[in-house]
Design an enzyme around this catalytic site. Structure first.
Site, mmCIF file in Angstrom:
data_model
loop_
_atom_site.group_PDB
_atom_site.id
_atom_site.type_symbol
_atom_site.label_atom_id
_atom_site.label_comp_id
_atom_site.label_asym_id
_atom_site.label_seq_id
_atom_site.Cartn_x
_atom_site.Cartn_y
_atom_site.Cartn_z
ATOM 1 N N CYS A 79 29.837 26.306 -17.699
ATOM 2 C CA CYS A 79 30.980 25.412 -17.864
ATOM 3 C C CYS A 79 31.933 25.434 -16.655
ATOM 4 O O CYS A 79 31.607 24.868 -15.628
ATOM 5 C CB CYS A 79 31.663 25.764 -19.175
ATOM 6 N N ARG A 106 34.443 16.683 -14.574
ATOM 7 C CA ARG A 106 35.135 17.620 -15.479
ATOM 8 C C ARG A 106 35.489 16.917 -16.787
ATOM 9 O O ARG A 106 35.725 15.714 -16.793
ATOM 10 C CB ARG A 106 36.432 18.124 -14.834
ATOM 11 N N HIS A 169 27.479 26.712 -23.425
ATOM 12 C CA HIS A 169 27.751 28.158 -23.530
ATOM 13 C C HIS A 169 26.682 28.877 -24.349
ATOM 14 O O HIS A 169 26.891 29.118 -25.543
ATOM 15 C CB HIS A 169 29.102 28.373 -24.231
ATOM 16 N N GLU A 171 26.038 31.883 -24.419
ATOM 17 C CA GLU A 171 26.567 33.190 -24.856
ATOM 18 C C GLU A 171 27.265 33.079 -26.214
ATOM 19 O O GLU A 171 27.414 34.061 -26.923
ATOM 20 C CB GLU A 171 27.507 33.777 -23.790
HETATM 21 N N1 GLN Z 1 37.368 21.928 -18.981
HETATM 22 C C1 GLN Z 1 37.232 23.140 -18.234
HETATM 23 C C2 GLN Z 1 37.423 22.893 -16.743
HETATM 24 O O1 GLN Z 1 37.518 21.807 -16.330
HETATM 25 C C3 GLN Z 1 35.878 23.775 -18.484
HETATM 26 C C4 GLN Z 1 35.744 24.144 -19.940
HETATM 27 C C5 GLN Z 1 34.948 25.384 -20.226
HETATM 28 O O2 GLN Z 1 34.670 26.200 -19.345
HETATM 29 N N2 GLN Z 1 34.626 25.594 -21.475
HETATM 30 O O3 GLN Z 1 37.507 23.800 -15.996
#
Ligand code: GLN
Length: 188
Positions: A79, A106, A169, A171
């Site tokens: 992420c 993003r 994710h 994890e």
């Molecule tokens: N929205 C976050 C970002 O732009 C990422 C979200 C996440 O790591 N769960 O950094």
């Protein structure tokens, strides 16, 4: 084998639980002194990429870690970690480590309704659970990048050399097959 987990912000504890479950030792990377040891691979957790980027610079972790990654350190990034590795971030002039030739968007699923769960095929692994939280996805891949998974037409997992970057994710779902694939890269 020793894995480093970037632990300046975000969901690093969940990756620690994953490595605990796999009986693998790790060390948190919180300050420059933590980089005095050697690592076989590094995990970049989810969180907020802007905050992580700022802290990496403030804590003077950025330059040495970028050097390690550019020199071939195996990386598992989830992420926000994917955003840190992307060469290009849409609607942003600057990038962070910029070591994977991809463009990311993003909060690609929207900021509010951005969290969802699905199951999808991941190359070389099979069907895996995927939890997305305000996740980015990849809008462009360039030379040398392999696409590991797409969900509804959007690229959500890529590998470039020894760097694996995921929008979701693993994890959080206690499915550690992607961690195992990463550990395989660390052993090579
Ligand atoms: N929205 C976050 C970002 O732009 C990422 C979200 C996440 O790591 N769960 O950094």
């Amino acid at each position: 084998m020793k894995i480093g987990i970037l632990a300046v912000q975000g969901a690093f504890a969940e990756h620690e639980a994953a490595l605990d479950a796999l009986h693998l030792p790790y060390k948190e990377i919180r300050c420059k002194r933590d980089l005095q040891q050697s690592f076989d691979g590094i995990i970049l957790p989810g969180g907020e990429s802007t905050v992580q980027g700022k802290l990496l610079h403030e804590l003077q972790l950025f330059a040495p870690m970028r050097q390690w990654i550019a020199n071939g350190m195996p990386i598992l990034a989830t992420c926000a970690g994917m955003i840190l590795l992307a060469q290009t971030i849409e609607e942003q002039d600057t990038a962070y480590f910029a070591t994977i030739p991809i463009t990311v968007r993003r909060n690609a699923y929207g900021r509010q309704l951005g969290s969802f769960h699905t199951e999808c095929e991941c190359r070389g692994i099979g069907k895996i659970p995927m939890t997305f939280i305000r996740a980015p996805y990849v809008t462009q891949v360039r030379e040398g990048v392999s696409i590991l998974s797409t969900v509804e037409g959007h690229i959500v997992a890529v590998q470039y050399q020894k760097q694996i970057a995921l929008s979701f994710h693993p994890e959080l779902d206690h499915d550690y097959r992607l961690h195992q694939a990463f550990l395989e890269l660390c052993r090579q």
